[in-house]
Enzyme design. Structure first.
Site, PDB file in Angstrom:
ATOM      1  N   LYS A 103     -25.560  -8.099  -8.778  1.00  0.00           N
ATOM      2  CA  LYS A 103     -24.892  -6.625  -7.848  1.00  0.00           C
ATOM      3  C   LYS A 103     -23.668  -6.660  -6.796  1.00  0.00           C
ATOM      4  CE  LYS A 103     -29.683  -8.276  -5.224  1.00  0.00           C
ATOM      5  NZ  LYS A 103     -30.159  -9.164  -3.825  1.00  0.00           N
ATOM      6  N   SER A 147     -32.727  -6.500   2.737  1.00  0.00           N
ATOM      7  CA  SER A 147     -31.079  -5.889   2.922  1.00  0.00           C
ATOM      8  C   SER A 147     -31.207  -4.993   1.979  1.00  0.00           C
ATOM      9  CB  SER A 147     -30.161  -6.841   2.404  1.00  0.00           C
ATOM     10  OG  SER A 147     -30.385  -7.994   2.911  1.00  0.00           O
ATOM     11  N   HIS A 185     -33.889 -12.606   7.729  1.00  0.00           N
ATOM     12  CA  HIS A 185     -33.396 -13.757   7.392  1.00  0.00           C
ATOM     13  C   HIS A 185     -33.424 -14.905   8.168  1.00  0.00           C
ATOM     14  CE1 HIS A 185     -30.922 -11.217   4.372  1.00  0.00           C
ATOM     15  NE2 HIS A 185     -31.453 -11.976   3.604  1.00  0.00           N
ATOM     16  N   ARG A 194     -41.773 -12.097   1.330  1.00  0.00           N
ATOM     17  CA  ARG A 194     -42.757 -11.272   1.854  1.00  0.00           C
ATOM     18  C   ARG A 194     -43.787 -11.203   1.045  1.00  0.00           C
ATOM     19  NH1 ARG A 194     -36.227  -7.873   1.883  1.00  0.00           N
ATOM     20  NH2 ARG A 194     -36.869  -9.289  -0.481  1.00  0.00           N
TER      21      ARG A 194
HETATM   22  O1  PNS Z   1     -30.095 -12.469  -1.884  1.00  0.00           O
HETATM   23  P1  PNS Z   1     -30.357 -13.096  -3.189  1.00  0.00           P
HETATM   24  O2  PNS Z   1     -29.170 -11.649  -3.714  1.00  0.00           O
HETATM   25  O3  PNS Z   1     -31.823 -12.913  -4.189  1.00  0.00           O
HETATM   26  O4  PNS Z   1     -29.744 -14.069  -3.503  1.00  0.00           O
HETATM   27  C1  PNS Z   1     -29.482 -14.444  -4.923  1.00  0.00           C
HETATM   28  C2  PNS Z   1     -28.228 -16.024  -5.121  1.00  0.00           C
HETATM   29  C3  PNS Z   1     -27.027 -14.969  -4.539  1.00  0.00           C
HETATM   30  C4  PNS Z   1     -28.897 -17.194  -4.127  1.00  0.00           C
HETATM   31  C5  PNS Z   1     -28.120 -16.438  -6.670  1.00  0.00           C
HETATM   32  O5  PNS Z   1     -27.789 -15.086  -6.982  1.00  0.00           O
HETATM   33  C6  PNS Z   1     -26.770 -17.554  -6.453  1.00  0.00           C
HETATM   34  O6  PNS Z   1     -27.678 -18.855  -6.368  1.00  0.00           O
HETATM   35  N1  PNS Z   1     -26.302 -16.960  -6.561  1.00  0.00           N
HETATM   36  C7  PNS Z   1     -24.990 -18.353  -7.025  1.00  0.00           C
HETATM   37  C8  PNS Z   1     -24.506 -18.109  -8.180  1.00  0.00           C
HETATM   38  C9  PNS Z   1     -25.501 -19.414  -9.064  1.00  0.00           C
HETATM   39  O7  PNS Z   1     -25.877 -20.399  -9.173  1.00  0.00           O
HETATM   40  N2  PNS Z   1     -26.299 -18.800 -10.033  1.00  0.00           N
HETATM   41  C10 PNS Z   1     -27.524 -19.849 -10.850  1.00  0.00           C
HETATM   42  C11 PNS Z   1     -28.390 -18.719 -10.467  1.00  0.00           C
HETATM   43  S1  PNS Z   1     -30.233 -19.933 -10.666  1.00  0.00           S
END
Ligand code: PNS
Length: 159
Positions: A41, A127, A17, A90
């Site tokens: 998650k 992670s 990150h 990645r």
């Molecule tokens: O590190 P991650 O878990 O792959 O990140 C995913 C994340 C947190 C960026 C995504 O779940 C997110 O954007 N969550 C916020 C709520 C939201 O906007 N959801 C719609 C995503 S299209």
């Protein structure tokens, strides 16, 4: 001023990150790391810990800050005047995972997603793997910024 949001769960923040945040700063004047909730998650670390660890990990990077995302990522971007979302790739499976989110976010408000290829030496660092290594007693210190090792250990011990 160009502003981008680098969102994720950051559970925990890794050197991967930090690498992406560093590279993103070469493209944007400000990079805001958005610690967000992924509804698929259950995080090991609480949101406050994830924000604090990401702050500690990036305090040496001028123009990079860390905020909690409360709600939709696109609304967070709009509230900050961010015109781009930045994600690190990645490999191909990351792209397959990210593509629907990029399309959904663009469909919602028009915000574009910019993909950055991370350092190949860190392409195995995730992670989820860091948590798994730690859960089984392995040494995660080569993959995470200082401070994360103890925080993950405490979270796994439930203290
Ligand atoms: O590190 P991650 O878990 O792959 O990140 C995913 C994340 C947190 C960026 C995504 O779940 C997110 O954007 N969550 C916020 C709520 C939201 O906007 N959801 C719609 C995503 S299209």
């Amino acid at each position: 001023m160009s502003i981008a949001v680098l969102p994720g769960s950051f559970d925990p923040v890794t050197l991967g990150h930090v690498d992406i945040a560093t590279r993103a700063r070469t493209l944007f004047d400000r990079v805001i790391i958005g610690v967000a909730h992924n509804s698929t998650k259950t995080p090991l670390l609480d949101a406050h810990a994830r924000v604090e660890l990401a702050r500690d990990a990036t305090e040496h990077l001028a123009g990079v800050s860390v905020e909690l995302v409360d709600g939709l990522l696109v609304d967070f971007c709009s509230s900050l005047g961010a015109t781009a979302i930045v994600k690190g790739l990645r490999g191909g499976s990351d792209y397959d995972y990210e593509r629907p989110m990029a399309l959904m976010n663009r469909s919602l408000t028009g915000v574009e997603t910019v993909f950055i290829t991370g350092d190949n030496a860190l392409s195995h660092v995730a992670s989820s793997l860091v948590r798994d290594v730690a859960r089984h007693g392995g040494d995660i210190s080569p993959y995470v910024p200082p401070g994360v090792v103890a925080a993950v250990r405490r979270a796994l011990a439930g203290t």
